[in-house]
Design a protein around this motif. Structure first.
Motif, PDB file in Angstrom:
ATOM      1  N   HIS A 124     -83.907  19.997 -50.281  1.00 26.17           N
ATOM      2  CA  HIS A 124     -83.874  21.618 -50.580  1.00 26.17           C
ATOM      3  C   HIS A 124     -81.923  22.028 -50.867  1.00 26.17           C
ATOM      4  CE1 HIS A 124     -87.760  22.589 -47.812  1.00 26.17           C
ATOM      5  NE2 HIS A 124     -87.034  21.552 -47.415  1.00 26.17           N
ATOM      6  N   SER A 159     -74.597  22.640 -43.339  1.00 26.96           N
ATOM      7  CA  SER A 159     -75.527  22.558 -44.533  1.00 26.96           C
ATOM      8  C   SER A 159     -75.587  23.896 -45.951  1.00 26.96           C
ATOM      9  CB  SER A 159     -76.505  23.608 -43.030  1.00 26.96           C
ATOM     10  OG  SER A 159     -75.983  24.646 -43.453  1.00 26.96           O
ATOM     11  N   HIS A 167     -86.272  22.756 -53.870  1.00 26.32           N
ATOM     12  CA  HIS A 167     -85.965  22.126 -54.150  1.00 26.32           C
ATOM     13  C   HIS A 167     -86.400  20.847 -55.005  1.00 26.32           C
ATOM     14  CE1 HIS A 167     -90.369  22.294 -53.472  1.00 26.32           C
ATOM     15  NE2 HIS A 167     -90.762  21.179 -54.050  1.00 26.32           N
ATOM     16  N   HIS A 186     -84.138  20.139 -42.074  1.00 25.41           N
ATOM     17  CA  HIS A 186     -85.081  19.770 -42.522  1.00 25.41           C
ATOM     18  C   HIS A 186     -85.653  17.994 -42.193  1.00 25.41           C
ATOM     19  CE1 HIS A 186     -84.229  22.937 -45.072  1.00 25.41           C
ATOM     20  NE2 HIS A 186     -83.171  22.556 -45.168  1.00 25.41           N
ATOM     21  N   LYS A 187     -87.103  17.980 -41.529  1.00 20.30           N
ATOM     22  CA  LYS A 187     -87.573  16.700 -41.404  1.00 20.30           C
ATOM     23  C   LYS A 187     -86.994  16.264 -42.399  1.00 20.30           C
ATOM     24  CE  LYS A 187     -90.286  18.245 -37.746  1.00 20.30           C
ATOM     25  NZ  LYS A 187     -91.832  18.189 -37.252  1.00 20.30           N
TER      26      LYS A 187
END
Length: 281
Positions: free
Chosen positions: A13, A32, A3, A60-61
């Motif tokens: 990421h 993604s 990341h 991903h949050k």
């Protein structure tokens, strides 16, 4: 997966593999880094490939409140280049990824770019009385608002319908038949947080990069689906006619993801394009 941190503190990421000259690959909306996995075996033989999950994507949050607008994603791309010290980069963008590249070029120019590859995208998604090269050739502001309503009501189904009820008849037939591929896509979309992705979509539909095309001064390859869900070949030719010396490839019989339907051709042509001397492009 590793990341980096964008300048607003967001943790983004990215997957890195291979050795050689750098390629940065930018996926489409709701997708993604996994979009590019099928091409790594060949690309990694000669290139170091950077595949991110764009802000708000990849499951991903979000750890900051900054929405994933196209302007913000272009800045994230600049932050990625800074973090890894990349220069003379080949950049590949599919759909939303192409829009991100056009925004990046508007904001930062092409000085760090060696080659560009744009996959099946229009520089302006919404149509109007003077612009017919957007989504379906007929997707105006009113239809865009209707689409936003659908996304807010049932995000997954809204995305699927956007793809299914376009220009590709086979997509429509498979959607109506409940084909297994559509069911897998539905499940994947339902697992995502729709809020940031809807904000992203609003940003994409407001964008207009027609003025950027003529300013692109590095070798560019364009790949369009001959049966794209969203764009007729006239859109491909419009873009090709306005990017100086652009190389246009139409993948006949393929949809909005031509690179996925003709994978061997795509990776072969991309590598040949990267390796040509500038004067031959």
């Amino acid at each position: 997966m590793t990341h980096f941190f964008a300048d607003d503190g967001a943790k983004l990421h990215v997957k890195i593999s291979g050795e050689g000259s750098p390629i940065v690959m930018l996926h489409g909306w709701t997708s993604s880094s996994q979009e590019w996995f099928p091409f790594l075996t060949e690309l990694n033989k000669r290139h170091r490939v950077y595949r991110w999950d764009a802000r708000g994507h990849g499951g991903h949050k979000q750890d900051v409140k900054t929405p994933p607008t196209v302007e913000r994603m272009a800045r994230d791309l600049s932050d990625l280049l800074d973090h890894y010290g990349l220069e003379q980069v080949t950049m590949v963008g599919h759909s939303m990824g192409a829009l991100t590249l056009w925004q990046y070029i508007r904001d930062y120019g092409t000085k760090r770019i060696s080659r560009l590859c744009f996959i099946d995208q229009s520089p302006k998604l919404l149509t109007d009385a003077d612009w017919g090269h957007g989504i379906y050739g007929d997707f105006n502001g009113e239809k865009s608002q209707e689409m936003l309503g659908t996304l807010n009501d049932d995000f997954a189904e809204g995305v699927l319908k956007l793809t299914a009820f376009g220009l590709n008849a086979r997509a429509r037939e498979k959607y109506l038949a409940g084909a297994s591929g559509w069911e897998r896509s539905r499940s994947a979309l339902r697992a995502q947080d729709p809020g940031p992705l809807i904000k992203c979509w609003e940003s994409l539909t407001k964008a207009d990069y027609r003025d950027v095309l003529a300013s692109i001064d590095v070798p560019s390859m364009l790949i369009y689906g001959g049966e794209s869900n969203f764009y007729r070949t006239e859109t491909a030719h419009y873009v090709a006619d306005r990017i100086p010396n652009a190389l246009l490839q139409i993948y006949e019989g393929t949809d909005h993801s031509p690179h996925q339907w003709q994978r061997e051709r795509f990776v072969r042509e991309l590598m040949a394009f990267i390796e040509q001397p500038p004067q031959a492009v």
